[in-house]
Scaffold this motif. Sequence first.
Motif, PDB file in Angstrom:
ATOM      1  N   HIS A  94     -24.872  90.033  46.351  1.00 39.67           N
ATOM      2  CA  HIS A  94     -24.774  90.749  45.075  1.00 39.67           C
ATOM      3  C   HIS A  94     -25.049  92.237  45.275  1.00 39.67           C
ATOM      4  CE1 HIS A  94     -29.013  89.778  45.566  1.00 39.67           C
ATOM      5  NE2 HIS A  94     -29.312  90.760  44.727  1.00 39.67           N
ATOM      6  N   GLY A  95     -24.517  93.050  44.364  1.00 40.19           N
ATOM      7  CA  GLY A  95     -24.721  94.491  44.396  1.00 40.19           C
ATOM      8  C   GLY A  95     -24.245  95.097  43.089  1.00 40.19           C
ATOM      9  N   ALA A  96     -24.528  96.383  42.883  1.00 37.16           N
ATOM     10  CA  ALA A  96     -24.183  97.035  41.616  1.00 37.16           C
ATOM     11  C   ALA A  96     -23.915  98.510  41.825  1.00 37.16           C
ATOM     12  CB  ALA A  96     -25.314  96.850  40.617  1.00 37.16           C
ATOM     13  N   GLU A  97     -23.092  99.061  40.930  1.00 43.27           N
ATOM     14  CA  GLU A  97     -22.843 100.500  40.873  1.00 43.27           C
ATOM     15  C   GLU A  97     -23.130 100.957  39.451  1.00 43.27           C
ATOM     16  OE1 GLU A  97     -19.210 103.765  41.186  1.00 43.27           O
ATOM     17  OE2 GLU A  97     -18.804 101.650  41.568  1.00 43.27           O
ATOM     18  N   ALA A  98     -23.863 102.048  39.304  1.00 42.09           N
ATOM     19  CA  ALA A  98     -24.159 102.598  37.981  1.00 42.09           C
ATOM     20  C   ALA A  98     -22.964 103.412  37.492  1.00 42.09           C
ATOM     21  CB  ALA A  98     -25.404 103.467  38.032  1.00 42.09           C
ATOM     22  N   LEU A  99     -22.427 103.026  36.344  1.00 42.44           N
ATOM     23  CA  LEU A  99     -21.295 103.747  35.758  1.00 42.44           C
ATOM     24  C   LEU A  99     -21.769 104.943  34.933  1.00 42.44           C
ATOM     25  CD1 LEU A  99     -19.111 100.681  34.733  1.00 42.44           C
ATOM     26  CD2 LEU A  99     -19.060 102.010  36.857  1.00 42.44           C
ATOM     27  N   GLU A 100     -23.062 104.990  34.666  1.00 45.30           N
ATOM     28  CA  GLU A 100     -23.737 106.120  34.017  1.00 45.30           C
ATOM     29  C   GLU A 100     -25.199 106.029  34.438  1.00 45.30           C
ATOM     30  OE1 GLU A 100     -24.209 105.568  29.645  1.00 45.30           O
ATOM     31  OE2 GLU A 100     -23.268 103.622  29.982  1.00 45.30           O
ATOM     32  N   ASP A 101     -26.011 106.996  34.103  1.00 42.95           N
ATOM     33  CA  ASP A 101     -27.437 106.873  34.404  1.00 42.95           C
ATOM     34  C   ASP A 101     -27.925 105.572  33.768  1.00 42.95           C
ATOM     35  OD1 ASP A 101     -27.324 109.323  35.670  1.00 42.95           O
ATOM     36  OD2 ASP A 101     -28.417 110.412  34.106  1.00 42.95           O
ATOM     37  N   SER A 102     -28.612 104.744  34.555  1.00 37.24           N
ATOM     38  CA  SER A 102     -28.939 103.385  34.114  1.00 37.24           C
ATOM     39  C   SER A 102     -30.280 102.941  34.681  1.00 37.24           C
ATOM     40  CB  SER A 102     -27.859 102.407  34.588  1.00 37.24           C
ATOM     41  OG  SER A 102     -26.575 102.776  34.120  1.00 37.24           O
ATOM     42  N   VAL A 103     -30.903 101.990  33.980  1.00 37.72           N
ATOM     43  CA  VAL A 103     -32.182 101.434  34.422  1.00 37.72           C
ATOM     44  C   VAL A 103     -32.113  99.918  34.272  1.00 37.72           C
ATOM     45  CG1 VAL A 103     -34.684 101.379  34.069  1.00 37.72           C
ATOM     46  CG2 VAL A 103     -33.409 103.512  33.671  1.00 37.72           C
ATOM     47  N   ILE A 104     -32.618  99.233  35.295  1.00 44.15           N
ATOM     48  CA  ILE A 104     -32.621  97.770  35.299  1.00 44.15           C
ATOM     49  C   ILE A 104     -34.026  97.273  35.626  1.00 44.15           C
ATOM     50  CG2 ILE A 104     -32.010  97.464  37.735  1.00 44.15           C
ATOM     51  CD1 ILE A 104     -29.916  95.381  36.649  1.00 44.15           C
ATOM     52  N   LEU A 105     -34.367  96.121  35.085  1.00 42.19           N
ATOM     53  CA  LEU A 105     -35.650  95.492  35.347  1.00 42.19           C
ATOM     54  C   LEU A 105     -35.381  94.199  36.111  1.00 42.19           C
ATOM     55  CD1 LEU A 105     -38.614  96.096  34.627  1.00 42.19           C
ATOM     56  CD2 LEU A 105     -38.338  94.599  32.655  1.00 42.19           C
ATOM     57  N   ASP A 106     -35.919  94.093  37.330  1.00 37.68           N
ATOM     58  CA  ASP A 106     -35.706  92.926  38.195  1.00 37.68           C
ATOM     59  C   ASP A 106     -36.992  92.117  38.302  1.00 37.68           C
ATOM     60  OD1 ASP A 106     -33.072  93.737  38.942  1.00 37.68           O
ATOM     61  OD2 ASP A 106     -33.896  95.031  40.506  1.00 37.68           O
ATOM     62  N   VAL A 107     -36.859  90.808  38.233  1.00 38.94           N
ATOM     63  CA  VAL A 107     -37.980  89.894  38.459  1.00 38.94           C
ATOM     64  C   VAL A 107     -37.607  89.024  39.653  1.00 38.94           C
ATOM     65  CG1 VAL A 107     -39.385  88.042  37.500  1.00 38.94           C
ATOM     66  CG2 VAL A 107     -38.561  89.879  36.004  1.00 38.94           C
ATOM     67  N   PHE A 108     -38.513  88.965  40.630  1.00 37.59           N
ATOM     68  CA  PHE A 108     -38.280  88.191  41.853  1.00 37.59           C
ATOM     69  C   PHE A 108     -39.336  87.111  42.000  1.00 37.59           C
ATOM     70  CE2 PHE A 108     -36.847  92.529  42.768  1.00 37.59           C
ATOM     71  CZ  PHE A 108     -35.552  92.296  43.218  1.00 37.59           C
ATOM     72  N   THR A 109     -38.906  85.989  42.552  1.00 35.86           N
ATOM     73  CA  THR A 109     -39.860  84.947  42.971  1.00 35.86           C
ATOM     74  C   THR A 109     -39.370  84.375  44.289  1.00 35.86           C
ATOM     75  OG1 THR A 109     -41.102  82.972  42.326  1.00 35.86           O
ATOM     76  CG2 THR A 109     -38.818  83.062  41.601  1.00 35.86           C
ATOM     77  N   PRO A 110     -40.225  84.303  45.315  1.00 34.14           N
ATOM     78  CA  PRO A 110     -41.547  84.935  45.370  1.00 34.14           C
ATOM     79  C   PRO A 110     -41.407  86.451  45.402  1.00 34.14           C
ATOM     80  CG  PRO A 110     -40.961  84.102  47.541  1.00 34.14           C
ATOM     81  CD  PRO A 110     -39.865  83.677  46.606  1.00 34.14           C
ATOM     82  N   GLN A 111     -42.526  87.156  45.452  1.00 29.10           N
ATOM     83  CA  GLN A 111     -42.472  88.621  45.456  1.00 29.10           C
ATOM     84  C   GLN A 111     -41.757  89.135  46.695  1.00 29.10           C
ATOM     85  OE1 GLN A 111     -46.369  90.326  45.253  1.00 29.10           O
ATOM     86  NE2 GLN A 111     -46.933  89.717  47.298  1.00 29.10           N
ATOM     87  N   ARG A 112     -41.197  90.341  46.587  1.00 26.65           N
ATOM     88  CA  ARG A 112     -40.487  90.985  47.693  1.00 26.65           C
ATOM     89  C   ARG A 112     -41.512  91.698  48.589  1.00 26.65           C
ATOM     90  NH1 ARG A 112     -34.830  92.064  47.139  1.00 26.65           N
ATOM     91  NH2 ARG A 112     -35.176  92.901  49.223  1.00 26.65           N
ATOM     92  N   GLU A 113     -41.970  91.004  49.612  1.00 25.43           N
ATOM     93  CA  GLU A 113     -42.916  91.620  50.542  1.00 25.43           C
ATOM     94  C   GLU A 113     -42.329  92.863  51.188  1.00 25.43           C
ATOM     95  OE1 GLU A 113     -46.022  90.740  50.906  1.00 25.43           O
ATOM     96  OE2 GLU A 113     -45.974  88.846  49.805  1.00 25.43           O
ATOM     97  N   ASP A 114     -40.996  92.893  51.387  1.00 23.00           N
ATOM     98  CA  ASP A 114     -40.360  94.057  51.996  1.00 23.00           C
ATOM     99  C   ASP A 114     -40.477  95.288  51.100  1.00 23.00           C
ATOM    100  OD1 ASP A 114     -38.574  92.485  50.337  1.00 23.00           O
ATOM    101  OD2 ASP A 114     -36.891  93.662  51.075  1.00 23.00           O
ATOM    102  N   PHE A 115     -40.653  95.131  49.807  1.00 26.26           N
ATOM    103  CA  PHE A 115     -40.838  96.272  48.910  1.00 26.26           C
ATOM    104  C   PHE A 115     -42.255  96.835  49.024  1.00 26.26           C
ATOM    105  CE2 PHE A 115     -37.508  95.286  45.378  1.00 26.26           C
ATOM    106  CZ  PHE A 115     -36.498  95.334  46.314  1.00 26.26           C
ATOM    107  N   LEU A 116     -43.200  96.023  49.465  1.00 27.00           N
ATOM    108  CA  LEU A 116     -44.602  96.418  49.509  1.00 27.00           C
ATOM    109  C   LEU A 116     -44.987  97.099  50.816  1.00 27.00           C
ATOM    110  CD1 LEU A 116     -46.154  93.228  47.907  1.00 27.00           C
ATOM    111  CD2 LEU A 116     -45.708  95.428  46.803  1.00 27.00           C
ATOM    112  N   GLY A 117     -44.171  96.917  51.859  1.00 24.12           N
ATOM    113  CA  GLY A 117     -44.524  97.444  53.178  1.00 24.12           C
ATOM    114  C   GLY A 117     -44.229  98.862  53.418  1.00 24.12           C
TER     115      GLY A 117
END
Length: 107
Positions: free
Chosen positions: A84-107
């Motif tokens: 999956h992937g996305a392109e912003a067609l205008e300035d945009s904000v998204i809220l993502d919820v992950f399970t389990p947590q994304r350890e790669d985001f914390l490192g």
Amino acid sequence: MVVKYEDVKDQDIGGGITRRILAHNGNMMIVEAAFRKGAVGTAHRHPHEQVSYVLSGTFRYTMEGETYELKKGDTYYVPPEALHGAEALEDSVILDVFTPQREDFLG
């Protein structure tokens, strides 16, 4: 865990995208991602389940070869290992919820 929004600094992850890691523990994580118009979240896979909510703007979102235009209020679910992937067609904000947590985001 209580996370005050004003206490969380934006992380510039490049390409016109910033992210704020909000409340999280080993089982779950919520992340806000802001995209400048034209920014691309490159197609990727991960072992986490994900649900996302478009807070503002418009995205061209693709999952497993199907493309959708998503706008404020739209949601989607990503099963583990789905491309999956996305392109912003205008300035945009998204809220993502992950399970389990994304350890790669914390490192």
